[in-house]
Design a protein around this motif. Structure first.
Motif, PDB file in Angstrom:
ATOM      1  N   ILE A 404       0.836  -1.199   0.000  1.00 39.12           N
ATOM      2  CA  ILE A 404       0.000   0.000   0.000  1.00 39.12           C
ATOM      3  C   ILE A 404       0.870   1.249   0.000  1.00 39.12           C
ATOM      4  CG2 ILE A 404      -1.637   1.334   1.358  1.00 39.12           C
ATOM      5  CD1 ILE A 404      -2.875  -0.969  -0.165  1.00 39.12           C
ATOM      6  N   PHE A 405       1.932   1.265   0.800  1.00 34.96           N
ATOM      7  CA  PHE A 405       2.840   2.406   0.809  1.00 34.96           C
ATOM      8  C   PHE A 405       3.447   2.624  -0.573  1.00 34.96           C
ATOM      9  CE2 PHE A 405       4.105   2.871   5.578  1.00 34.96           C
ATOM     10  CZ  PHE A 405       2.792   3.224   5.858  1.00 34.96           C
ATOM     11  N   ALA A 406       3.740   1.531  -1.279  1.00 37.07           N
ATOM     12  CA  ALA A 406       4.287   1.643  -2.623  1.00 37.07           C
ATOM     13  C   ALA A 406       3.302   2.377  -3.540  1.00 37.07           C
ATOM     14  CB  ALA A 406       4.602   0.260  -3.188  1.00 37.07           C
ATOM     15  N   LEU A 407       2.038   1.995  -3.476  1.00 38.84           N
ATOM     16  CA  LEU A 407       1.026   2.646  -4.303  1.00 38.84           C
ATOM     17  C   LEU A 407       0.861   4.113  -3.937  1.00 38.84           C
ATOM     18  CD1 LEU A 407      -1.278   2.503  -6.380  1.00 38.84           C
ATOM     19  CD2 LEU A 407      -2.790   1.793  -4.506  1.00 38.84           C
ATOM     20  N   VAL A 408       0.775   4.398  -2.636  1.00 38.95           N
ATOM     21  CA  VAL A 408       0.579   5.780  -2.197  1.00 38.95           C
ATOM     22  C   VAL A 408       1.756   6.652  -2.613  1.00 38.95           C
ATOM     23  CG1 VAL A 408       0.336   7.290  -0.194  1.00 38.95           C
ATOM     24  CG2 VAL A 408      -0.903   5.127  -0.274  1.00 38.95           C
ATOM     25  N   GLU A 409       2.973   6.167  -2.440  1.00 43.83           N
ATOM     26  CA  GLU A 409       4.147   6.962  -2.807  1.00 43.83           C
ATOM     27  C   GLU A 409       4.257   7.151  -4.307  1.00 43.83           C
ATOM     28  OE1 GLU A 409       6.557   8.669  -0.648  1.00 43.83           O
ATOM     29  OE2 GLU A 409       4.572   8.432   0.212  1.00 43.83           O
ATOM     30  N   LEU A 410       3.854   6.156  -5.090  1.00 43.52           N
ATOM     31  CA  LEU A 410       3.833   6.320  -6.544  1.00 43.52           C
ATOM     32  C   LEU A 410       2.909   7.465  -6.933  1.00 43.52           C
ATOM     33  CD1 LEU A 410       4.345   5.371  -9.494  1.00 43.52           C
ATOM     34  CD2 LEU A 410       2.387   3.832  -9.203  1.00 43.52           C
ATOM     35  N   LEU A 411       1.682   7.442  -6.423  1.00 39.89           N
ATOM     36  CA  LEU A 411       0.705   8.469  -6.780  1.00 39.89           C
ATOM     37  C   LEU A 411       1.096   9.834  -6.216  1.00 39.89           C
ATOM     38  CD1 LEU A 411      -2.565   6.417  -6.160  1.00 39.89           C
ATOM     39  CD2 LEU A 411      -1.464   6.910  -8.349  1.00 39.89           C
ATOM     40  N   ARG A 412       1.545   9.863  -4.963  1.00 39.94           N
ATOM     41  CA  ARG A 412       1.899  11.139  -4.339  1.00 39.94           C
ATOM     42  C   ARG A 412       3.106  11.776  -5.024  1.00 39.94           C
ATOM     43  NH1 ARG A 412       5.236  13.439  -0.907  1.00 39.94           N
ATOM     44  NH2 ARG A 412       6.506  11.568  -0.731  1.00 39.94           N
ATOM     45  N   SER A 413       4.108  10.971  -5.353  1.00 38.33           N
ATOM     46  CA  SER A 413       5.316  11.513  -5.978  1.00 38.33           C
ATOM     47  C   SER A 413       5.021  12.057  -7.367  1.00 38.33           C
ATOM     48  CB  SER A 413       6.398  10.428  -6.054  1.00 38.33           C
ATOM     49  OG  SER A 413       6.757   9.985  -4.767  1.00 38.33           O
ATOM     50  N   GLU A 414       4.188  11.338  -8.109  1.00 38.02           N
ATOM     51  CA  GLU A 414       3.825  11.832  -9.442  1.00 38.02           C
ATOM     52  C   GLU A 414       3.171  13.207  -9.338  1.00 38.02           C
ATOM     53  OE1 GLU A 414       3.251   9.952 -12.780  1.00 38.02           O
ATOM     54  OE2 GLU A 414       5.023   8.865 -12.140  1.00 38.02           O
ATOM     55  N   ALA A 415       2.267  13.358  -8.379  1.00 38.25           N
ATOM     56  CA  ALA A 415       1.587  14.642  -8.229  1.00 38.25           C
ATOM     57  C   ALA A 415       2.527  15.712  -7.692  1.00 38.25           C
ATOM     58  CB  ALA A 415       0.383  14.482  -7.297  1.00 38.25           C
ATOM     59  N   ALA A 416       3.322  15.362  -6.676  1.00 36.21           N
ATOM     60  CA  ALA A 416       4.128  16.370  -5.982  1.00 36.21           C
ATOM     61  C   ALA A 416       5.211  16.957  -6.860  1.00 36.21           C
ATOM     62  CB  ALA A 416       4.749  15.754  -4.728  1.00 36.21           C
ATOM     63  N   PHE A 417       5.841  16.142  -7.698  1.00 38.67           N
ATOM     64  CA  PHE A 417       7.014  16.617  -8.423  1.00 38.67           C
ATOM     65  C   PHE A 417       6.750  16.934  -9.891  1.00 38.67           C
ATOM     66  CE2 PHE A 417       8.894  13.993  -4.955  1.00 38.67           C
ATOM     67  CZ  PHE A 417       9.515  15.047  -4.282  1.00 38.67           C
ATOM     68  N   LEU A 418       5.519  16.799 -10.350  1.00 35.60           N
ATOM     69  CA  LEU A 418       5.191  17.148 -11.737  1.00 35.60           C
ATOM     70  C   LEU A 418       4.514  18.509 -11.848  1.00 35.60           C
ATOM     71  CD1 LEU A 418       3.916  13.780 -13.284  1.00 35.60           C
ATOM     72  CD2 LEU A 418       6.074  14.951 -13.729  1.00 35.60           C
ATOM     73  N   VAL A 419       3.636  18.834 -10.922  1.00 34.54           N
ATOM     74  CA  VAL A 419       2.864  20.077 -11.025  1.00 34.54           C
ATOM     75  C   VAL A 419       3.766  21.289 -10.842  1.00 34.54           C
ATOM     76  CG1 VAL A 419       0.984  21.428 -10.012  1.00 34.54           C
ATOM     77  CG2 VAL A 419       0.762  18.938 -10.248  1.00 34.54           C
ATOM     78  N   GLY A 420       4.685  21.237  -9.888  1.00 36.75           N
ATOM     79  CA  GLY A 420       5.530  22.385  -9.573  1.00 36.75           C
ATOM     80  C   GLY A 420       6.326  22.907 -10.750  1.00 36.75           C
ATOM     81  N   PRO A 421       7.123  22.065 -11.432  1.00 36.47           N
ATOM     82  CA  PRO A 421       7.902  22.567 -12.567  1.00 36.47           C
ATOM     83  C   PRO A 421       7.055  23.148 -13.690  1.00 36.47           C
ATOM     84  CG  PRO A 421       8.765  20.460 -11.822  1.00 36.47           C
ATOM     85  CD  PRO A 421       7.481  20.681 -11.084  1.00 36.47           C
ATOM     86  N   VAL A 422       5.864  22.587 -13.906  1.00 38.26           N
ATOM     87  CA  VAL A 422       4.993  23.114 -14.966  1.00 38.26           C
ATOM     88  C   VAL A 422       4.529  24.524 -14.622  1.00 38.26           C
ATOM     89  CG1 VAL A 422       2.774  22.802 -16.128  1.00 38.26           C
ATOM     90  CG2 VAL A 422       4.255  20.824 -15.709  1.00 38.26           C
ATOM     91  N   LEU A 423       4.029  24.731 -13.404  1.00 39.13           N
ATOM     92  CA  LEU A 423       3.559  26.064 -13.027  1.00 39.13           C
ATOM     93  C   LEU A 423       4.715  27.040 -12.862  1.00 39.13           C
ATOM     94  CD1 LEU A 423       0.639  25.254 -10.551  1.00 39.13           C
ATOM     95  CD2 LEU A 423       0.516  26.056 -12.911  1.00 39.13           C
ATOM     96  N   LEU A 424       5.882  26.558 -12.466  1.00 37.63           N
ATOM     97  CA  LEU A 424       7.046  27.434 -12.386  1.00 37.63           C
ATOM     98  C   LEU A 424       7.431  27.929 -13.770  1.00 37.63           C
ATOM     99  CD1 LEU A 424       9.347  28.704 -10.782  1.00 37.63           C
ATOM    100  CD2 LEU A 424      10.631  26.567 -11.051  1.00 37.63           C
ATOM    101  N   HIS A 425       7.413  27.053 -14.756  1.00 35.64           N
ATOM    102  CA  HIS A 425       7.710  27.473 -16.130  1.00 35.64           C
ATOM    103  C   HIS A 425       6.676  28.483 -16.614  1.00 35.64           C
ATOM    104  CE1 HIS A 425       9.461  27.050 -20.142  1.00 35.64           C
ATOM    105  NE2 HIS A 425       8.230  26.990 -20.623  1.00 35.64           N
ATOM    106  N   LEU A 426       5.415  28.262 -16.272  1.00 30.61           N
ATOM    107  CA  LEU A 426       4.364  29.208 -16.635  1.00 30.61           C
ATOM    108  C   LEU A 426       4.620  30.571 -16.007  1.00 30.61           C
ATOM    109  CD1 LEU A 426       1.570  29.712 -17.947  1.00 30.61           C
ATOM    110  CD2 LEU A 426       0.545  28.931 -15.806  1.00 30.61           C
ATOM    111  N   ALA A 427       5.031  30.581 -14.740  1.00 27.96           N
ATOM    112  CA  ALA A 427       5.308  31.849 -14.051  1.00 27.96           C
ATOM    113  C   ALA A 427       6.468  32.585 -14.694  1.00 27.96           C
ATOM    114  CB  ALA A 427       5.601  31.574 -12.577  1.00 27.96           C
ATOM    115  N   LEU A 428       7.528  31.864 -15.029  1.00 25.84           N
ATOM    116  CA  LEU A 428       8.696  32.508 -15.631  1.00 25.84           C
ATOM    117  C   LEU A 428       8.377  33.032 -17.022  1.00 25.84           C
ATOM    118  CD1 LEU A 428      11.481  30.001 -14.500  1.00 25.84           C
ATOM    119  CD2 LEU A 428      10.930  32.249 -13.525  1.00 25.84           C
TER     120      LEU A 428
END
Length: 493
Positions: A404-428
């Motif tokens: 279960i931890f494997a599944l949660v970390e897969l989903l959480r990591s995908e969300a946590a580390f993908l959204v930030g760079p996209v919106l940062l590029h948009l801001a710049l």
């Protein structure tokens, strides 16, 4: 159980096998070195690029794929521990982490540094699934609230110290000294593991390699992070951005859906596809993504707007530790009560409060606003993610908690580390002054809409909260939560 072997070999002697402090140290030393790096690198990019001869794309790709490696490693661990004793997986991966950290330390250029960083991520993802479940399940339910607090404070506390460490290096140099510390800590973790990790049998010794999970997990993690990294050298319209991102995300959807329908899944999706774990995991994904995004946006704004030094930026954001500490204490207090699901949703509201404060930031008030916002963001990360891990893990029998931890970390990591760079590029792209407010407003909207939808989902799924039955859970025969199906109240009507 302790090994009954009479072999004199050192690795079969575990003098600290029953030591709770040693088990805590083992888990934290296995995880925190890499987690610090995930938030430190953004403020020390300049010295890294200069001394490694790296372009912005090459460094972003290395960082992105290391995060992908972390998410993939968690899934790979779920497969490995079926056939190989956890103890040996730990030894190999912790030893591999020491070697990878040493390679990053001596790397003359990005060609060696990048694969070393990726391997650090892979090994840490595996170590999470290998080291946390024994800490949670083998030391009695009375220690479980303390364990939850330690996990929250240890893991997220180290993450929130990353900006300060990265800021020091960004201002004064010395990134190799950081990797000296990472190598030393991982070597200490390996030593403690030899003295602590008990011999154990594999969960399913005859299990075969899971071709339906592992190869798709590679694509679901590597492709989206490659696409996001491409934004450092391209635009949103580039096929090298959106094609890997779309294919990778769709592969992740197929992976999770396939695990739901399989008779013997690697990650048991079906048992947690009801109200409490679904709302908890979704809250962790939204909280992780928006927390990480707001931190990255704030760093970029302070560096380019008022032109603060990296060390000053990291110092202002260190106030996150206060929020993390408060969240850890609250997790400990609520762990055995019925209010843990409410805390997971409350974490989103705290992240939203931090986002609202950041909308008011300016060069004149940044020194006051940013630390205040950081406290709310830190509390939101700890309150939003740690309860979600336990809502999911306690919804299945104890032996399945690693998967279960494997599944949660897969989903959480995908969300946590993908959204930030996209919106940062948009801001710049829009200019840092206007772009920061615009991207922050988008992040705040995601947080509030996500919180509203999850509250509605929670309200439509259950009409009565109950405390977890930890005594029954630890026996390994049932989950601690009796969670109703999704939309249970609508189904009744």
């Amino acid at each position: 159980m302790r090994s009954s072997s009479s072999s004199p070999r050192l690795l079969n002697r575990v003098p600290w096998a029953s030591s709770y402090p040693a088990a805590v140290a083992l888990a934290l030393l296995a995880l925190t070195p890499f987690l610090v790096l995930t938030t430190a690198t953004s403020l020390m990019r300049q010295p890294l690029m200069e001394q490694l001869g790296a372009t912005p794309f090459e460094l972003q790709l290395a960082v992105g794929l290391s995060n992908a490696g972390y998410a993939f490693g968690a899934v790979a661990a779920a497969d490995l521990i079926l056939r190989v004793p956890r103890r040996w997986v730990y030894f190999v991966c912790e030893g591999g982490f020491v070697v990878a950290a040493a390679l990053a330390l001596i790397a003359p250029g990005i060609g060696l540094f990048a694969p070393a960083l990726v391997m650090l991520g892979v090994f840490t993802g595996i170590l999470l699934v290998v080291s946390l479940p024994p800490l949670i399940t083998r030391h009695g339910v009375d220690r479980l609230p303390t364990t939850a607090a330690v996990i929250s404070l240890g893991l997220f506390g180290m993450v929130t110290l990353g900006p300060l460490i990265g800021g020091l290096i960004g201002s004064y140099g010395g990134w190799r000294l950081l990797f000296v510390g990472v190598t030393a800590l991982s070597a200490l973790g390996l030593t403690i593991g030899v003295l602590t990790f008990e011999h154990n049998e594999p969960l399913r010794p005859g299990a075969r390699f899971d071709w339906y999970a592992i190869p798709p997990a590679v694509l679901a993690t590597a492709l989206p992070f490659f696409g996001v990294a491409w934004l450092t050298r391209g635009q949103f319209a580039s096929v090298w951005f959106w094609l890997p991102l779309v294919v990778g995300v769709l592969t992740a959807v197929v992976l999770v859906g396939g695990q739901y329908w399989r008779r013997e899944p690697l990650m048991p999706v079906r048992p947690i596809s009801n109200t409490l774990p679904v709302t908890g995991i979704a809250a962790a994904m939204v909280a992780g993504a928006t927390f990480t995004t707001l931190i990255e946006l704030t760093e970029a704004y302070l560096l380019a707007g008022p032109r603060y030094s990296p060390v000053r930026v990291g110092g202002l954001l260190t106030a996150q530790v206060v929020g993390i500490a408060a969240a850890a204490l609250l997790v400990r207090r609520l762990m055995r009560t019925r209010w843990l699901p409410v805390m997971a949703l409350g974490g989103l509201l705290s992240v939203a409060a931090g986002g609202i404060l950041l909308l008011t930031v300016s060069p004149g008030n940044a020194s006051a606003i940013v630390p205040a916002a950081a406290v709310f963001l830190g509390f939101g990360a700890g309150a939003g993610v740690t309860p979600a891990l336990f809502l999911a893990g306690l919804s299945v029998p104890a032996p399945a908690i690693g998967s279960i931890f494997a599944l949660v970390e897969l989903l959480r990591s995908e969300a946590a580390f993908l959204v930030g760079p996209v919106l940062l590029h948009l801001a710049l792209d829009k200019g840092i002054e206007d772009g920061f407010k615009f991207a922050t407003a988008i992040t705040l909207t995601i947080t509030l809409v996500g919180a509203s939808l999850l509250v509605a989902l929670f309200a439509l799924g259950t009409d009565r909260l109950h405390p977890p039955d930890l005594d029954a859970w630890v026996t390994g025969k049932q989950g601690a939560y009796r969670s109703p199906p999704l939309l249970a109240r609508l189904r009744k009507s």
